[in-house]
Design a protein around this motif. Structure first.
Motif, PDB file in Angstrom:
ATOM      1  N   ALA A   1      31.405 -13.807 -20.579  1.00 24.31           N
ATOM      2  CA  ALA A   1      32.249 -14.835 -19.980  1.00 24.31           C
ATOM      3  C   ALA A   1      32.354 -14.619 -18.465  1.00 24.31           C
ATOM      4  O   ALA A   1      32.326 -15.576 -17.696  1.00 24.31           O
ATOM      5  CB  ALA A   1      33.622 -14.827 -20.634  1.00 24.31           C
ATOM      6  N   GLU A   2      32.449 -13.372 -18.060  1.00 27.06           N
ATOM      7  CA  GLU A   2      32.555 -13.062 -16.637  1.00 27.06           C
ATOM      8  C   GLU A   2      31.283 -13.472 -15.889  1.00 27.06           C
ATOM      9  O   GLU A   2      31.341 -13.968 -14.769  1.00 27.06           O
ATOM     10  CB  GLU A   2      32.831 -11.563 -16.428  1.00 27.06           C
ATOM     11  CG  GLU A   2      34.208 -11.127 -16.891  1.00 27.06           C
ATOM     12  CD  GLU A   2      34.330 -10.948 -18.415  1.00 27.06           C
ATOM     13  OE1 GLU A   2      33.278 -10.856 -19.115  1.00 27.06           O
ATOM     14  OE2 GLU A   2      35.451 -10.923 -18.909  1.00 27.06           O
ATOM     15  N   HIS A   3      30.142 -13.267 -16.526  1.00 27.15           N
ATOM     16  CA  HIS A   3      28.869 -13.642 -15.901  1.00 27.15           C
ATOM     17  C   HIS A   3      28.781 -15.152 -15.720  1.00 27.15           C
ATOM     18  O   HIS A   3      28.366 -15.647 -14.667  1.00 27.15           O
ATOM     19  CB  HIS A   3      27.696 -13.134 -16.745  1.00 27.15           C
ATOM     20  CG  HIS A   3      26.369 -13.524 -16.188  1.00 27.15           C
ATOM     21  ND1 HIS A   3      25.730 -14.689 -16.533  1.00 27.15           N
ATOM     22  CD2 HIS A   3      25.559 -12.903 -15.291  1.00 27.15           C
ATOM     23  CE1 HIS A   3      24.597 -14.780 -15.884  1.00 27.15           C
ATOM     24  NE2 HIS A   3      24.466 -13.712 -15.127  1.00 27.15           N
TER      25      HIS A   3
ATOM     26  N   ASN B   1      38.928 -17.572  -6.553  1.00 30.32           N
ATOM     27  CA  ASN B   1      40.212 -17.103  -7.083  1.00 30.32           C
ATOM     28  C   ASN B   1      40.457 -17.516  -8.540  1.00 30.32           C
ATOM     29  O   ASN B   1      41.442 -17.119  -9.144  1.00 30.32           O
ATOM     30  CB  ASN B   1      41.379 -17.562  -6.194  1.00 30.32           C
ATOM     31  CG  ASN B   1      41.534 -19.075  -6.159  1.00 30.32           C
ATOM     32  OD1 ASN B   1      40.638 -19.840  -6.553  1.00 30.32           O
ATOM     33  ND2 ASN B   1      42.683 -19.525  -5.665  1.00 30.32           N
ATOM     34  N   VAL B   2      39.552 -18.297  -9.121  1.00 28.84           N
ATOM     35  CA  VAL B   2      39.682 -18.670 -10.535  1.00 28.84           C
ATOM     36  C   VAL B   2      39.195 -17.502 -11.386  1.00 28.84           C
ATOM     37  O   VAL B   2      38.143 -16.916 -11.117  1.00 28.84           O
ATOM     38  CB  VAL B   2      38.875 -19.946 -10.862  1.00 28.84           C
ATOM     39  CG1 VAL B   2      38.787 -20.175 -12.357  1.00 28.84           C
ATOM     40  CG2 VAL B   2      39.505 -21.144 -10.169  1.00 28.84           C
ATOM     41  N   ALA B   3      39.988 -17.163 -12.406  1.00 30.24           N
ATOM     42  CA  ALA B   3      39.637 -16.037 -13.278  1.00 30.24           C
ATOM     43  C   ALA B   3      40.005 -16.356 -14.718  1.00 30.24           C
ATOM     44  O   ALA B   3      40.844 -17.238 -14.984  1.00 30.24           O
ATOM     45  CB  ALA B   3      40.369 -14.776 -12.824  1.00 30.24           C
ATOM     46  N   LEU B   4      39.394 -15.645 -15.622  1.00 27.79           N
ATOM     47  CA  LEU B   4      39.719 -15.737 -17.043  1.00 27.79           C
ATOM     48  C   LEU B   4      40.668 -14.599 -17.397  1.00 27.79           C
ATOM     49  O   LEU B   4      40.379 -13.436 -17.126  1.00 27.79           O
ATOM     50  CB  LEU B   4      38.453 -15.611 -17.891  1.00 27.79           C
ATOM     51  CG  LEU B   4      37.650 -16.870 -18.112  1.00 27.79           C
ATOM     52  CD1 LEU B   4      36.301 -16.536 -18.734  1.00 27.79           C
ATOM     53  CD2 LEU B   4      38.411 -17.837 -18.997  1.00 27.79           C
ATOM     54  N   ASN B   5      41.793 -14.954 -18.002  1.00 23.74           N
ATOM     55  CA  ASN B   5      42.708 -13.927 -18.498  1.00 23.74           C
ATOM     56  C   ASN B   5      42.260 -13.429 -19.869  1.00 23.74           C
ATOM     57  O   ASN B   5      42.464 -12.268 -20.207  1.00 23.74           O
ATOM     58  CB  ASN B   5      44.133 -14.481 -18.612  1.00 23.74           C
ATOM     59  CG  ASN B   5      44.693 -14.892 -17.266  1.00 23.74           C
ATOM     60  OD1 ASN B   5      44.381 -14.298 -16.246  1.00 23.74           O
ATOM     61  ND2 ASN B   5      45.513 -15.926 -17.264  1.00 23.74           N
ATOM     62  N   ALA B   6      41.681 -14.324 -20.668  1.00 20.54           N
ATOM     63  CA  ALA B   6      41.229 -13.969 -22.026  1.00 20.54           C
ATOM     64  C   ALA B   6      40.090 -14.896 -22.425  1.00 20.54           C
ATOM     65  O   ALA B   6      40.020 -16.050 -21.980  1.00 20.54           O
ATOM     66  CB  ALA B   6      42.380 -14.090 -23.013  1.00 20.54           C
ATOM     67  N   PHE B   7      39.211 -14.382 -23.276  1.00 15.50           N
ATOM     68  CA  PHE B   7      38.076 -15.146 -23.785  1.00 15.50           C
ATOM     69  C   PHE B   7      37.760 -14.649 -25.187  1.00 15.50           C
ATOM     70  O   PHE B   7      37.776 -13.452 -25.439  1.00 15.50           O
ATOM     71  CB  PHE B   7      36.856 -14.949 -22.877  1.00 15.50           C
ATOM     72  CG  PHE B   7      35.625 -15.655 -23.365  1.00 15.50           C
ATOM     73  CD1 PHE B   7      34.667 -14.984 -24.105  1.00 15.50           C
ATOM     74  CD2 PHE B   7      35.434 -16.989 -23.092  1.00 15.50           C
ATOM     75  CE1 PHE B   7      33.535 -15.632 -24.565  1.00 15.50           C
ATOM     76  CE2 PHE B   7      34.301 -17.651 -23.536  1.00 15.50           C
ATOM     77  CZ  PHE B   7      33.354 -16.964 -24.276  1.00 15.50           C
ATOM     78  N   GLY B   8      37.511 -15.578 -26.094  1.00 14.25           N
ATOM     79  CA  GLY B   8      37.148 -15.191 -27.446  1.00 14.25           C
ATOM     80  C   GLY B   8      36.417 -16.310 -28.147  1.00 14.25           C
ATOM     81  O   GLY B   8      36.259 -17.409 -27.613  1.00 14.25           O
ATOM     82  N   SER B   9      35.967 -16.013 -29.355  1.00 12.42           N
ATOM     83  CA  SER B   9      35.292 -17.037 -30.146  1.00 12.42           C
ATOM     84  C   SER B   9      35.595 -16.822 -31.614  1.00 12.42           C
ATOM     85  O   SER B   9      35.842 -15.701 -32.061  1.00 12.42           O
ATOM     86  CB  SER B   9      33.788 -17.011 -29.901  1.00 12.42           C
ATOM     87  OG  SER B   9      33.235 -15.817 -30.402  1.00 12.42           O
ATOM     88  N   SER B  10      35.588 -17.934 -32.327  1.00 13.11           N
ATOM     89  CA  SER B  10      35.770 -17.915 -33.771  1.00 13.11           C
ATOM     90  C   SER B  10      34.842 -18.982 -34.334  1.00 13.11           C
ATOM     91  O   SER B  10      35.072 -20.175 -34.111  1.00 13.11           O
ATOM     92  CB  SER B  10      37.231 -18.204 -34.132  1.00 13.11           C
ATOM     93  OG  SER B  10      37.375 -18.253 -35.541  1.00 13.11           O
ATOM     94  N   GLY B  11      33.779 -18.543 -34.978  1.00 15.71           N
ATOM     95  CA  GLY B  11      32.786 -19.500 -35.447  1.00 15.71           C
ATOM     96  C   GLY B  11      32.123 -20.171 -34.271  1.00 15.71           C
ATOM     97  O   GLY B  11      31.573 -19.519 -33.394  1.00 15.71           O
ATOM     98  N   THR B  12      32.227 -21.497 -34.210  1.00 12.57           N
ATOM     99  CA  THR B  12      31.598 -22.246 -33.113  1.00 12.57           C
ATOM    100  C   THR B  12      32.623 -22.730 -32.086  1.00 12.57           C
ATOM    101  O   THR B  12      32.337 -23.614 -31.299  1.00 12.57           O
ATOM    102  CB  THR B  12      30.822 -23.453 -33.667  1.00 12.57           C
ATOM    103  OG1 THR B  12      31.735 -24.298 -34.365  1.00 12.57           O
ATOM    104  CG2 THR B  12      29.695 -23.008 -34.582  1.00 12.57           C
TER     105      THR B  12
ATOM    106  N   PHE C   1      29.964 -23.274 -20.547  1.00 15.53           N
ATOM    107  CA  PHE C   1      30.375 -22.253 -21.518  1.00 15.53           C
ATOM    108  C   PHE C   1      29.899 -22.602 -22.929  1.00 15.53           C
ATOM    109  O   PHE C   1      29.447 -21.725 -23.666  1.00 15.53           O
ATOM    110  CB  PHE C   1      31.894 -22.050 -21.494  1.00 15.53           C
ATOM    111  CG  PHE C   1      32.336 -21.030 -20.488  1.00 15.53           C
ATOM    112  CD1 PHE C   1      32.388 -19.678 -20.810  1.00 15.53           C
ATOM    113  CD2 PHE C   1      32.698 -21.408 -19.209  1.00 15.53           C
ATOM    114  CE1 PHE C   1      32.782 -18.722 -19.881  1.00 15.53           C
ATOM    115  CE2 PHE C   1      33.099 -20.470 -18.269  1.00 15.53           C
ATOM    116  CZ  PHE C   1      33.146 -19.120 -18.603  1.00 15.53           C
ATOM    117  N   LEU C   2      29.996 -23.872 -23.308  1.00 15.30           N
ATOM    118  CA  LEU C   2      29.520 -24.277 -24.634  1.00 15.30           C
ATOM    119  C   LEU C   2      28.030 -23.994 -24.774  1.00 15.30           C
ATOM    120  O   LEU C   2      27.578 -23.480 -25.802  1.00 15.30           O
ATOM    121  CB  LEU C   2      29.804 -25.764 -24.880  1.00 15.30           C
ATOM    122  CG  LEU C   2      31.275 -26.137 -25.072  1.00 15.30           C
ATOM    123  CD1 LEU C   2      31.442 -27.656 -25.056  1.00 15.30           C
ATOM    124  CD2 LEU C   2      31.826 -25.539 -26.354  1.00 15.30           C
ATOM    125  N   ASN C   3      27.266 -24.308 -23.745  1.00  9.55           N
ATOM    126  CA  ASN C   3      25.827 -24.074 -23.786  1.00  9.55           C
ATOM    127  C   ASN C   3      25.508 -22.580 -23.804  1.00  9.55           C
ATOM    128  O   ASN C   3      24.683 -22.128 -24.587  1.00  9.55           O
ATOM    129  CB  ASN C   3      25.160 -24.761 -22.591  1.00  9.55           C
ATOM    130  CG  ASN C   3      23.659 -24.613 -22.633  1.00  9.55           C
ATOM    131  OD1 ASN C   3      23.128 -23.619 -22.129  1.00  9.55           O
ATOM    132  ND2 ASN C   3      22.996 -25.574 -23.245  1.00  9.55           N
TER     133      ASN C   3
END
Length: 170
Positions: free
Chosen positions: A77-79, A93-104, A137-139
């Motif tokens: 996600a960071e990449h 200055n935009v950042a991700l606090n959390a990232f995850g996935s469940s299935g699709t 991100f979807l791709n």
């Protein structure tokens, strides 16, 4: 009879002390060539797998996306976020606090500057930014939808209340 027992005893002793039968002897062929020395260099390792995904960048007319192919040896996600920042889709200055996935489905929690960016644009600007970020991100993660929040809360941009899964934006 004593002498017979003595001879029998002597034969038994001699039989017990006899050497065990010898194992067959293997003759080595000394005429065979000696193996060559092994190389001292370590074997080559397989190259890392290349991951290819599409980065969606808003066109100048703010109506369509330019697609840029990204090749990398590592996907995270960071990449992906860094690639969007490198192509000036998102500010640094935009950042991700959390990232995850469940299935699709991906789940993402952005920091406040992302929410402020989306809320500060018009309808077409909002569509271009969200489309660029979410399509990329979807791709990259081969997902079908994204549920996102800003600082853990549903974003209300003034145009959209983002309380639903988002698919590809055209």
């Amino acid at each position: 009879m004593k002498s017979f027992l003595m001879i029998l005893l002597l034969c038994a002793l001699l039989a017990g002390c006899a050497a065990p039968p010898e194992a067959p002897i293997t003759v080595l062929d000394t005429q065979q060539p000696v193996a060559e020395e092994l190389p001292t260099e370590p074997p080559a390792t397989a190259p890392a797998a290349t991951v290819i995904y599409t980065l969606y960048i808003p066109n100048d007319d703010a109506e369509t996306f330019t697609e840029v192919t990204i090749e990398t040896n590592q996907i995270s996600a960071e990449h992906v976020l860094a690639a969007l920042q490198e192509y000036d889709v998102l500010p640094e200055n935009v950042a991700l606090n959390a990232f995850g996935s469940s299935g699709t489905q991906l789940t993402m929690d952005f920091n406040r500057p992302f929410g402020d960016l989306i809320s500060s644009t018009g309808t077409s600007g909002e569509r271009m930014i969200t489309g660029s970020v979410f399509n990329t991100f979807l791709n990259a993660f081969q997902a079908e939808s994204i549920v996102f929040t800003v600082e853990g809360e549903i974003l209300e941009s003034g145009h959209v209340i983002y309380d639903f899964p988002i698919g590809y934006i055209e």
